[in-house]
Scaffold this active site. Sequence first.
Site, short mmCIF file in Angstrom:
data_model
loop_
_atom_site.label_atom_id
_atom_site.label_comp_id
_atom_site.label_asym_id
_atom_site.label_seq_id
_atom_site.Cartn_x
_atom_site.Cartn_y
_atom_site.Cartn_z
N SER A 119 2.62 -1.39 10.64
CA SER A 119 4.04 -1.32 11.00
C SER A 119 4.83 -2.59 10.69
O SER A 119 5.71 -2.99 11.47
CB SER A 119 4.19 -0.95 12.49
OG SER A 119 3.71 0.36 12.72
N HIS A 158 -9.95 1.50 4.73
CA HIS A 158 -8.67 1.76 5.39
C HIS A 158 -8.84 2.83 6.47
O HIS A 158 -9.55 3.81 6.27
CB HIS A 158 -7.61 2.20 4.37
CG HIS A 158 -6.24 2.17 4.97
ND1 HIS A 158 -5.79 3.16 5.81
CD2 HIS A 158 -5.26 1.26 4.88
CE1 HIS A 158 -4.56 2.84 6.21
NE2 HIS A 158 -4.22 1.69 5.66
N GLY A 183 1.60 2.77 10.95
CA GLY A 183 2.59 3.84 10.86
C GLY A 183 3.21 4.24 12.19
O GLY A 183 3.87 5.27 12.27
N GLU A 222 -6.07 -4.62 10.81
CA GLU A 222 -5.11 -3.54 10.97
C GLU A 222 -5.49 -2.70 12.19
O GLU A 222 -6.31 -1.77 12.06
CB GLU A 222 -5.12 -2.61 9.74
CG GLU A 222 -4.70 -3.27 8.46
CD GLU A 222 -4.08 -2.26 7.49
OE1 GLU A 222 -2.96 -2.49 7.04
OE2 GLU A 222 -4.71 -1.23 7.22
N GLY A 224 2.49 -1.01 4.44
CA GLY A 224 2.47 0.41 4.07
C GLY A 224 3.87 0.92 3.82
O GLY A 224 4.51 0.59 2.83
N ASN A 272 0.85 -1.19 0.00
CA ASN A 272 0.00 0.00 0.00
C ASN A 272 0.89 1.24 0.00
O ASN A 272 1.42 1.63 1.04
CB ASN A 272 -0.90 -0.05 1.25
CG ASN A 272 -1.79 1.19 1.36
OD1 ASN A 272 -1.88 1.98 0.42
ND2 ASN A 272 -2.43 1.34 2.50
N TRP A 273 1.03 1.85 -1.15
CA TRP A 273 1.93 3.01 -1.28
C TRP A 273 1.30 4.29 -0.73
O TRP A 273 1.96 5.32 -0.69
CB TRP A 273 2.31 3.22 -2.75
CG TRP A 273 3.27 2.20 -3.27
CD1 TRP A 273 3.84 1.16 -2.58
CD2 TRP A 273 3.79 2.12 -4.61
NE1 TRP A 273 4.68 0.45 -3.41
CE2 TRP A 273 4.67 1.01 -4.66
CE3 TRP A 273 3.60 2.87 -5.78
CZ2 TRP A 273 5.35 0.64 -5.81
CZ3 TRP A 273 4.28 2.50 -6.93
CH2 TRP A 273 5.15 1.40 -6.94
N LYS A 274 0.03 4.23 -0.34
CA LYS A 274 -0.65 5.41 0.21
C LYS A 274 -0.39 6.63 -0.68
O LYS A 274 -0.48 6.52 -1.90
CB LYS A 274 -0.20 5.65 1.66
CG LYS A 274 -0.30 4.38 2.51
CD LYS A 274 -0.12 4.63 3.97
CE LYS A 274 -0.25 3.32 4.74
NZ LYS A 274 -0.33 3.48 6.16
P1 PGA Z 1 2.16 0.80 7.74
O1 PGA Z 1 0.74 0.88 7.05
O2 PGA Z 1 2.79 -0.51 7.30
O3 PGA Z 1 2.91 2.00 7.23
O4 PGA Z 1 1.93 0.83 9.21
C1 PGA Z 1 -0.07 -0.25 6.89
C2 PGA Z 1 -1.37 0.15 6.26
O5 PGA Z 1 -1.85 1.25 6.59
O6 PGA Z 1 -1.94 -0.55 5.44
#
Ligand code: PGA
Length: 252
Positions: A210, A98, A174, A168, A231, A9-11
């Site tokens: 994370s 999400h 994050g 999640e 992420g 997930n590159w957000k």
């Molecule tokens: P993260 O995000 O790995 O940066 O914690 C995961 C996600 O939001 O899908």
Amino acid sequence: MKPFLFAANWKMFFSLRAEEQFFKQYQAELVSLARTSNTTVALFPSFVSLPSLCTASKDSPLKIGAQDCSAHELGAYTGQVAAQSLAELGCSYTIIGHSERKVFQEGATAIADKAKQLFAHNICPIICVGETQEEYRQRKTKAVLEEQLRPFLPIAQAARKPFFVAYEPQWAIGSGVTPTPEEIATMFDHLAHLLGSLPKEQWSLLYGGSISAVLAPQLYTIAGLGGLLIGKASTDFQEFKKIVLSRHSTKN
Ligand code: PGA
């Protein structure tokens, strides 16, 4: 055995140019990771990069997905993207619900409507569920997961098409802080119980929050883990590669 999904997930970490550049630079290696046995690698770039990444990944083992979609069929919905458009592009998956979208006030019913759209256009939904830190402290996680999945279950039942549920915890996204593998396993058992009326072949469970190359080997020991939703770590190719490759050395 179902393939294990690595969902990157590159957000909104990259701009359009940076996403295209990243893809160009690592395409060959990503394809080779996607060829690892019993593994699916899927990238979730921003909407604007979907056309070029979908075109470049056509006829490749690498899959492309979107980070969200509209809960509606085509119509007067300014700024939204229809599941039909994502299907026309060639998206295989779409993330819905999400927690970083919770600021947009979408509830479980709207998320279930998104799933309905995706099923109708043969895109596999990845529905995210997870509790806030406060709910975790108050030991409300199980009830929260149940509430978040409730409107989705009849839609999945009627669709009879595959989907993923990504657990999640919102406080783990994050933050660098994660639940223990035992806590994740307990929530997986609960999710399996909630999904109990659906055939086992229809669904798989993901963990997200994370994930790093250090954490991943501990996660691979969790029974019922069908993949990872990654992420930040997925935007560092070497870290992502370590996560994917370490599965084969640690899985039991
Ligand atoms: P993260 O995000 O790995 O940066 O914690 C995961 C996600 O939001 O899908």
